[in-house]
Write a protein that holds these residues in place. Sequence first.
Motif, PDB file in Angstrom:
ATOM      1  N   CYS A 110      16.087   0.815   7.803  1.00  0.00           N
ATOM      2  CA  CYS A 110      17.556   1.339   7.858  1.00  0.00           C
ATOM      3  C   CYS A 110      18.279   0.036   7.327  1.00  0.00           C
ATOM      4  CB  CYS A 110      17.892   1.504   9.282  1.00  0.00           C
ATOM      5  SG  CYS A 110      17.341   3.233   9.659  1.00  0.00           S
ATOM      6  N   ARG A 111      17.980  -1.476   7.809  1.00  0.00           N
ATOM      7  CA  ARG A 111      18.740  -2.691   7.485  1.00  0.00           C
ATOM      8  C   ARG A 111      18.787  -2.745   5.993  1.00  0.00           C
ATOM      9  NH1 ARG A 111      17.120  -7.515   6.504  1.00  0.00           N
ATOM     10  NH2 ARG A 111      15.029  -7.215   7.336  1.00  0.00           N
ATOM     11  N   ILE A 112      17.522  -2.640   5.366  1.00  0.00           N
ATOM     12  CA  ILE A 112      17.414  -2.533   3.939  1.00  0.00           C
ATOM     13  C   ILE A 112      18.102  -1.504   3.196  1.00  0.00           C
ATOM     14  CG2 ILE A 112      15.623  -2.848   1.734  1.00  0.00           C
ATOM     15  CD1 ILE A 112      15.677  -5.446   3.766  1.00  0.00           C
ATOM     16  N   THR A 113      18.207  -0.349   3.517  1.00  0.00           N
ATOM     17  CA  THR A 113      18.737   0.615   2.889  1.00  0.00           C
ATOM     18  C   THR A 113      20.349   0.556   2.963  1.00  0.00           C
ATOM     19  OG1 THR A 113      16.960   2.250   3.554  1.00  0.00           O
ATOM     20  CG2 THR A 113      19.195   3.272   2.774  1.00  0.00           C
ATOM     21  N   GLN A 114      20.853   0.009   4.063  1.00  0.00           N
ATOM     22  CA  GLN A 114      22.196  -0.180   4.102  1.00  0.00           C
ATOM     23  C   GLN A 114      22.585  -1.421   3.320  1.00  0.00           C
ATOM     24  OE1 GLN A 114      23.778  -1.281   8.194  1.00  0.00           O
ATOM     25  NE2 GLN A 114      25.682  -0.377   7.590  1.00  0.00           N
ATOM     26  N   GLU A 115      21.798  -2.490   3.391  1.00  0.00           N
ATOM     27  CA  GLU A 115      22.113  -3.469   2.405  1.00  0.00           C
ATOM     28  C   GLU A 115      22.067  -3.237   0.933  1.00  0.00           C
ATOM     29  OE1 GLU A 115      19.970  -6.911   5.501  1.00  0.00           O
ATOM     30  OE2 GLU A 115      19.053  -6.485   3.693  1.00  0.00           O
ATOM     31  N   SER A 116      21.059  -2.284   0.736  1.00  0.00           N
ATOM     32  CA  SER A 116      21.082  -1.880  -0.699  1.00  0.00           C
ATOM     33  C   SER A 116      22.355  -0.974  -1.119  1.00  0.00           C
ATOM     34  CB  SER A 116      19.904  -0.972  -1.070  1.00  0.00           C
ATOM     35  OG  SER A 116      19.989   0.511  -0.590  1.00  0.00           O
ATOM     36  N   LEU A 117      23.187  -0.342   0.064  1.00  0.00           N
ATOM     37  CA  LEU A 117      24.266   0.316  -0.459  1.00  0.00           C
ATOM     38  C   LEU A 117      25.291  -0.771  -0.870  1.00  0.00           C
ATOM     39  CD1 LEU A 117      26.344   2.568  -0.368  1.00  0.00           C
ATOM     40  CD2 LEU A 117      26.537   2.120   2.171  1.00  0.00           C
ATOM     41  N   ASN A 161      44.647  17.960   3.130  1.00  0.00           N
ATOM     42  CA  ASN A 161      45.787  17.773   1.927  1.00  0.00           C
ATOM     43  C   ASN A 161      45.274  17.746   0.544  1.00  0.00           C
ATOM     44  OD1 ASN A 161      47.663  17.733   4.035  1.00  0.00           O
ATOM     45  ND2 ASN A 161      47.698  15.410   3.855  1.00  0.00           N
ATOM     46  N   GLY A 162      44.015  18.539   0.391  1.00  0.00           N
ATOM     47  CA  GLY A 162      43.521  18.729  -0.819  1.00  0.00           C
ATOM     48  C   GLY A 162      42.669  17.741  -1.360  1.00  0.00           C
ATOM     49  N   TYR A 163      42.248  16.461  -0.603  1.00  0.00           N
ATOM     50  CA  TYR A 163      41.571  15.364  -1.160  1.00  0.00           C
ATOM     51  C   TYR A 163      40.458  15.171  -0.021  1.00  0.00           C
ATOM     52  CZ  TYR A 163      45.499  14.467  -4.285  1.00  0.00           C
ATOM     53  OH  TYR A 163      46.371  14.462  -5.136  1.00  0.00           O
ATOM     54  N   TYR A 164      39.382  14.642  -0.939  1.00  0.00           N
ATOM     55  CA  TYR A 164      37.992  14.750  -0.177  1.00  0.00           C
ATOM     56  C   TYR A 164      37.539  13.173   0.217  1.00  0.00           C
ATOM     57  CZ  TYR A 164      37.545  19.552  -1.165  1.00  0.00           C
ATOM     58  OH  TYR A 164      38.065  20.902  -1.207  1.00  0.00           O
ATOM     59  N   GLY A 165      37.100  13.241   1.468  1.00  0.00           N
ATOM     60  CA  GLY A 165      36.228  11.806   1.560  1.00  0.00           C
ATOM     61  C   GLY A 165      34.971  12.256   2.313  1.00  0.00           C
ATOM     62  N   ASP A 166      34.222  11.342   1.962  1.00  0.00           N
ATOM     63  CA  ASP A 166      32.533  11.415   2.083  1.00  0.00           C
ATOM     64  C   ASP A 166      31.836  10.089   2.553  1.00  0.00           C
ATOM     65  OD1 ASP A 166      29.895  12.478   1.908  1.00  0.00           O
ATOM     66  OD2 ASP A 166      30.019  13.042  -0.140  1.00  0.00           O
ATOM     67  N   ALA A 167      31.064  10.208   3.484  1.00  0.00           N
ATOM     68  CA  ALA A 167      30.382   9.011   4.136  1.00  0.00           C
ATOM     69  C   ALA A 167      29.293   9.335   4.946  1.00  0.00           C
ATOM     70  CB  ALA A 167      31.109   7.888   4.538  1.00  0.00           C
ATOM     71  N   ALA A 168      28.216   8.511   5.162  1.00  0.00           N
ATOM     72  CA  ALA A 168      26.957   8.884   5.843  1.00  0.00           C
ATOM     73  C   ALA A 168      26.564   7.349   6.680  1.00  0.00           C
ATOM     74  CB  ALA A 168      25.743   9.343   4.891  1.00  0.00           C
ATOM     75  N   TYR A 169      25.908   7.549   7.767  1.00  0.00           N
ATOM     76  CA  TYR A 169      25.492   6.616   8.496  1.00  0.00           C
ATOM     77  C   TYR A 169      24.247   6.864   9.245  1.00  0.00           C
ATOM     78  CZ  TYR A 169      25.650   2.274  11.123  1.00  0.00           C
ATOM     79  OH  TYR A 169      25.493   0.944  11.754  1.00  0.00           O
ATOM     80  N   PRO A 220      22.618   5.584  -1.228  1.00  0.00           N
ATOM     81  CA  PRO A 220      21.124   5.371  -1.057  1.00  0.00           C
ATOM     82  C   PRO A 220      20.273   6.185  -0.223  1.00  0.00           C
ATOM     83  CG  PRO A 220      22.118   3.261  -0.476  1.00  0.00           C
ATOM     84  CD  PRO A 220      23.228   4.092  -0.958  1.00  0.00           C
ATOM     85  N   MET A 221      19.263   6.806  -0.586  1.00  0.00           N
ATOM     86  CA  MET A 221      18.418   7.669   0.126  1.00  0.00           C
ATOM     87  C   MET A 221      16.755   6.934  -0.087  1.00  0.00           C
ATOM     88  SD  MET A 221      20.233  11.066  -0.924  1.00  0.00           S
ATOM     89  CE  MET A 221      21.109  10.640  -2.342  1.00  0.00           C
ATOM     90  N   ILE A 222      16.389   6.444   0.848  1.00  0.00           N
ATOM     91  CA  ILE A 222      15.254   5.556   0.992  1.00  0.00           C
ATOM     92  C   ILE A 222      14.264   5.822   1.671  1.00  0.00           C
ATOM     93  CG2 ILE A 222      14.656   3.167   0.557  1.00  0.00           C
ATOM     94  CD1 ILE A 222      17.012   3.853  -1.486  1.00  0.00           C
ATOM     95  N   ASN A 223      13.089   5.887   1.265  1.00  0.00           N
ATOM     96  CA  ASN A 223      12.113   6.364   2.060  1.00  0.00           C
ATOM     97  C   ASN A 223      11.162   5.104   2.294  1.00  0.00           C
ATOM     98  OD1 ASN A 223      13.106   9.033   1.536  1.00  0.00           O
ATOM     99  ND2 ASN A 223      11.365   9.646   0.185  1.00  0.00           N
ATOM    100  N   MET A 224      10.305   5.382   3.350  1.00  0.00           N
ATOM    101  CA  MET A 224       9.189   4.229   3.763  1.00  0.00           C
ATOM    102  C   MET A 224       8.336   4.404   2.938  1.00  0.00           C
ATOM    103  SD  MET A 224       7.680   3.391   7.680  1.00  0.00           S
ATOM    104  CE  MET A 224       9.402   2.500   8.177  1.00  0.00           C
ATOM    105  N   GLY A 225       7.705   5.577   2.638  1.00  0.00           N
ATOM    106  CA  GLY A 225       6.692   5.576   1.828  1.00  0.00           C
ATOM    107  C   GLY A 225       7.026   6.383   0.683  1.00  0.00           C
TER     108      GLY A 225
END
Length: 251
Positions: A123-130, A100-108, A202-207
């Motif tokens: 993955c755990r630390i990235t999710q916690e940082s969110l 209906n003209g409105y936007y949602g956005d999420a990632a997992y 958050p987009m978080i890299n190991m290296g």
Amino acid sequence: MIFLKSEEQIAAIRKSNEIVAEALAFIEKFIEPGVETRMLDREIENFILKKKARPAFKGLYGFPAASCISVNDVVVHGIPGKYKLRDGDIVGIDIGVELNGYYGDAAYTFMVGNVKDEVRRLCRITQESLYKGIEQARVGNRVGDISAAIQEYVEKHGYSVVREFVGHGVGIKPHEDPQVPNYGRRGSGMKLKHGMVLAIEPMINMGTHNVYVEKDQWTVRTADGKPSAHYEHSVAILKDGPVILSKIKQE
């Protein structure tokens, strides 16, 4: 342009985000070794269409699929294709929905089979940082407070923050101002106001934090080939504090 949303608009944006959250919960049961990423995308698209909504990413800036599916060292914007998931992979799935003209956005970021402990920790630390970032999404704070909270948390654990891609406003358009980097200084940037809706991701890299874009002009990979994790919520900033509009059942 910054769009400050009314209660009615936030309610509509919440409905779009509920479909995003439901799609992410729905797709989890398909994630196993041997499954092609294009099959996951097809299931996601069909799920969204059955909800009488539209996959917002399909055709956006020319993107060819309903979802971004990013495996292992792919940071974001992975194009679903013939790749078959393997035991030990991680797969970030980013979904946008327009209703209906409105936007949602999420990632997992999902685990495929037996994932190494060091990758699970990323993955755990990235999710916690969110959630560290979301805690700072309050009226009177600034964008930099969100950014710094994420950066400080992940760097404390030895990980690095992608610079080239950031969170953003969302709701009336799929991407709005302000940009929401995952690195920055507390007290800097735009002041947060009641009625803002932000996609914090958050987009978080190991290296290394360095990344490159493949020849397809979409797929973003880590420069050193090490894994990257990605989590995202759409968050409304209200007088009583932040409200997650895209709460996912896995959490």
